[in-house]
Design a protein around this motif. Sequence first.
Motif, PDB file in Angstrom:
ATOM      1  N   LEU A   1      16.666  14.479  -0.188  1.00  0.00           N
ATOM      2  CA  LEU A   1      16.209  15.868  -0.097  1.00  0.00           C
ATOM      3  C   LEU A   1      16.205  16.320   1.355  1.00  0.00           C
ATOM      4  CD1 LEU A   1      14.863  18.035  -2.033  1.00  0.00           C
ATOM      5  CD2 LEU A   1      12.689  17.190  -1.171  1.00  0.00           C
ATOM      6  N   ALA A   2      16.824  17.470   1.613  1.00  0.00           N
ATOM      7  CA  ALA A   2      16.838  18.028   2.963  1.00  0.00           C
ATOM      8  C   ALA A   2      16.709  19.543   2.874  1.00  0.00           C
ATOM      9  CB  ALA A   2      18.120  17.639   3.688  1.00  0.00           C
ATOM     10  N   GLY A   3      16.380  20.141   4.005  1.00  0.00           N
ATOM     11  CA  GLY A   3      16.249  21.592   4.088  1.00  0.00           C
ATOM     12  C   GLY A   3      15.513  21.939   5.355  1.00  0.00           C
ATOM     13  N   PRO A   4      15.526  23.205   5.727  1.00  0.00           N
ATOM     14  CA  PRO A   4      14.905  23.614   6.986  1.00  0.00           C
ATOM     15  C   PRO A   4      13.403  23.381   7.018  1.00  0.00           C
ATOM     16  CG  PRO A   4      16.246  25.385   6.046  1.00  0.00           C
ATOM     17  CD  PRO A   4      16.150  24.319   5.018  1.00  0.00           C
ATOM     18  N   SER A   5      12.861  23.201   8.217  1.00  0.00           N
ATOM     19  CA  SER A   5      11.407  23.152   8.396  1.00  0.00           C
ATOM     20  C   SER A   5      10.811  24.450   7.858  1.00  0.00           C
ATOM     21  CB  SER A   5      11.054  23.030   9.877  1.00  0.00           C
ATOM     22  OG  SER A   5      11.412  21.775  10.365  1.00  0.00           O
TER      23      SER A   5
ATOM     24  N   VAL B   1      20.347  16.762  -2.171  1.00  0.00           N
ATOM     25  CA  VAL B   1      19.789  18.039  -2.630  1.00  0.00           C
ATOM     26  C   VAL B   1      19.341  18.829  -1.412  1.00  0.00           C
ATOM     27  CG1 VAL B   1      18.023  19.152  -4.048  1.00  0.00           C
ATOM     28  CG2 VAL B   1      18.976  16.935  -4.754  1.00  0.00           C
ATOM     29  N   PHE B   2      19.838  20.061  -1.283  1.00  0.00           N
ATOM     30  CA  PHE B   2      19.447  20.951  -0.196  1.00  0.00           C
ATOM     31  C   PHE B   2      18.455  21.966  -0.735  1.00  0.00           C
ATOM     32  CE2 PHE B   2      19.770  24.574   2.663  1.00  0.00           C
ATOM     33  CZ  PHE B   2      19.778  23.962   3.911  1.00  0.00           C
ATOM     34  N   VAL B   3      17.279  22.040  -0.120  1.00  0.00           N
ATOM     35  CA  VAL B   3      16.265  23.031  -0.491  1.00  0.00           C
ATOM     36  C   VAL B   3      16.420  24.212   0.460  1.00  0.00           C
ATOM     37  CG1 VAL B   3      13.820  23.494  -0.853  1.00  0.00           C
ATOM     38  CG2 VAL B   3      14.727  21.195  -1.269  1.00  0.00           C
ATOM     39  N   ALA B   4      16.793  25.353  -0.080  1.00  0.00           N
ATOM     40  CA  ALA B   4      17.045  26.551   0.723  1.00  0.00           C
ATOM     41  C   ALA B   4      15.898  27.546   0.560  1.00  0.00           C
ATOM     42  CB  ALA B   4      18.356  27.210   0.288  1.00  0.00           C
TER      43      ALA B   4
ATOM     44  N   PHE C   1      26.174  19.461   0.254  1.00  0.00           N
ATOM     45  CA  PHE C   1      25.232  18.805  -0.645  1.00  0.00           C
ATOM     46  C   PHE C   1      25.708  18.857  -2.089  1.00  0.00           C
ATOM     47  CE2 PHE C   1      22.954  19.237   3.183  1.00  0.00           C
ATOM     48  CZ  PHE C   1      21.897  18.333   3.148  1.00  0.00           C
ATOM     49  N   ASP C   2      25.295  17.866  -2.876  1.00  0.00           N
ATOM     50  CA  ASP C   2      25.658  17.825  -4.288  1.00  0.00           C
ATOM     51  C   ASP C   2      24.983  18.950  -5.069  1.00  0.00           C
ATOM     52  OD1 ASP C   2      27.215  15.396  -4.061  1.00  0.00           O
ATOM     53  OD2 ASP C   2      25.318  14.312  -3.899  1.00  0.00           O
ATOM     54  N   VAL C   3      23.741  19.278  -4.693  1.00  0.00           N
ATOM     55  CA  VAL C   3      22.946  20.287  -5.391  1.00  0.00           C
ATOM     56  C   VAL C   3      22.224  21.133  -4.355  1.00  0.00           C
ATOM     57  CG1 VAL C   3      21.014  20.653  -7.012  1.00  0.00           C
ATOM     58  CG2 VAL C   3      22.587  18.725  -7.368  1.00  0.00           C
ATOM     59  N   VAL C   4      22.175  22.457  -4.578  1.00  0.00           N
ATOM     60  CA  VAL C   4      21.390  23.372  -3.741  1.00  0.00           C
ATOM     61  C   VAL C   4      20.370  24.057  -4.642  1.00  0.00           C
ATOM     62  CG1 VAL C   4      21.420  25.416  -2.262  1.00  0.00           C
ATOM     63  CG2 VAL C   4      23.302  23.767  -2.138  1.00  0.00           C
ATOM     64  N   VAL C   5      19.089  24.012  -4.246  1.00  0.00           N
ATOM     65  CA  VAL C   5      18.033  24.714  -4.988  1.00  0.00           C
ATOM     66  C   VAL C   5      17.341  25.678  -4.024  1.00  0.00           C
ATOM     67  CG1 VAL C   5      17.635  22.900  -6.709  1.00  0.00           C
ATOM     68  CG2 VAL C   5      16.380  22.834  -4.564  1.00  0.00           C
ATOM     69  N   VAL C   6      17.097  26.893  -4.492  1.00  0.00           N
ATOM     70  CA  VAL C   6      16.389  27.896  -3.691  1.00  0.00           C
ATOM     71  C   VAL C   6      14.915  27.795  -4.044  1.00  0.00           C
ATOM     72  CG1 VAL C   6      16.118  30.345  -3.186  1.00  0.00           C
ATOM     73  CG2 VAL C   6      18.402  29.395  -3.577  1.00  0.00           C
ATOM     74  N   ASN C   7      14.072  27.572  -3.038  1.00  0.00           N
ATOM     75  CA  ASN C   7      12.646  27.385  -3.290  1.00  0.00           C
ATOM     76  C   ASN C   7      11.932  28.737  -3.365  1.00  0.00           C
ATOM     77  OD1 ASN C   7      10.211  26.218  -3.747  1.00  0.00           O
ATOM     78  ND2 ASN C   7       9.892  25.509  -1.658  1.00  0.00           N
ATOM     79  N   ASP C   8      12.215  29.464  -4.452  1.00  0.00           N
ATOM     80  CA  ASP C   8      11.489  30.706  -4.724  1.00  0.00           C
ATOM     81  C   ASP C   8      10.615  30.566  -5.964  1.00  0.00           C
ATOM     82  OD1 ASP C   8      13.511  30.618  -6.586  1.00  0.00           O
ATOM     83  OD2 ASP C   8      14.286  32.626  -6.174  1.00  0.00           O
ATOM     84  N   ASP C   9      10.749  29.443  -6.674  1.00  0.00           N
ATOM     85  CA  ASP C   9       9.923  29.131  -7.844  1.00  0.00           C
ATOM     86  C   ASP C   9       9.690  27.623  -7.817  1.00  0.00           C
ATOM     87  OD1 ASP C   9       8.962  28.367 -10.380  1.00  0.00           O
ATOM     88  OD2 ASP C   9      10.129  29.904 -11.420  1.00  0.00           O
ATOM     89  N   LEU C  10       8.543  27.219  -7.280  1.00  0.00           N
ATOM     90  CA  LEU C  10       8.261  25.805  -7.039  1.00  0.00           C
ATOM     91  C   LEU C  10       8.391  24.973  -8.300  1.00  0.00           C
ATOM     92  CD1 LEU C  10       7.381  23.573  -5.095  1.00  0.00           C
ATOM     93  CD2 LEU C  10       4.998  24.200  -5.583  1.00  0.00           C
TER      94      LEU C  10
END
Length: 197
Positions: A17-21, A129-132, A171-180
């Motif tokens: 799991l990765a994504g911006p601070s 997985v990239f958390v955007a 990344f294999d998967v990108v998820v937008v963190n607008d709905d936890l």
Amino acid sequence: MPTDGTGRPARGRLLVLAGPSGVGKSSVVAGLRAALPELRFSVSATTRPARPGEVDGRDYHFVDRAGFDALIERGELLEWAEVHAGLQRSGTPRAPVEEALDAGRPVLVEVDLQGARSVKRVLPEAVTVFVAPPSMEELARRLTDRGTDTPEQRQRRLRTAIEEMGAQQEFDVVVVNDDLQAVIGRLVALAVDRNAV
């Protein structure tokens, strides 16, 4: 628990799991750990100081630079990187990850962009997985609301975030963190279903 045909547990699935601070990775990780008790969470080693409420060994292994150098020299890190233009160093202890995977457990590793690339090179079966964030404006607001950084540190983190956002196609998967809860549900499926990507 699935087996590998010899009666031993099938190797577990590794999520990276990765994504911006400020994108909410800590909330995602906490929710995923609560939803999937068998998940092994890899506790990173870091040279940054502990934030209020963080516990050594639970949230991170807090080490000084000399201790971190020793981990590198002994080959005990799956990956490691300089983070935020040298502000800190962070790395993933290898042994606990390999032991959990060999025991058939899903494993979650939370790393930065460099770390995700390194883990994927070493363990290509990993699912990255990239958390955007919903937007850069929302990310800036979250960093400000967190209240843990100086204005200069926030600007550095935002500059790093722009670079990271530009690499999300790796990344294999990108998820937008607008709905936890939706993000957590997607990660649970990825962790337990070998066919989900």
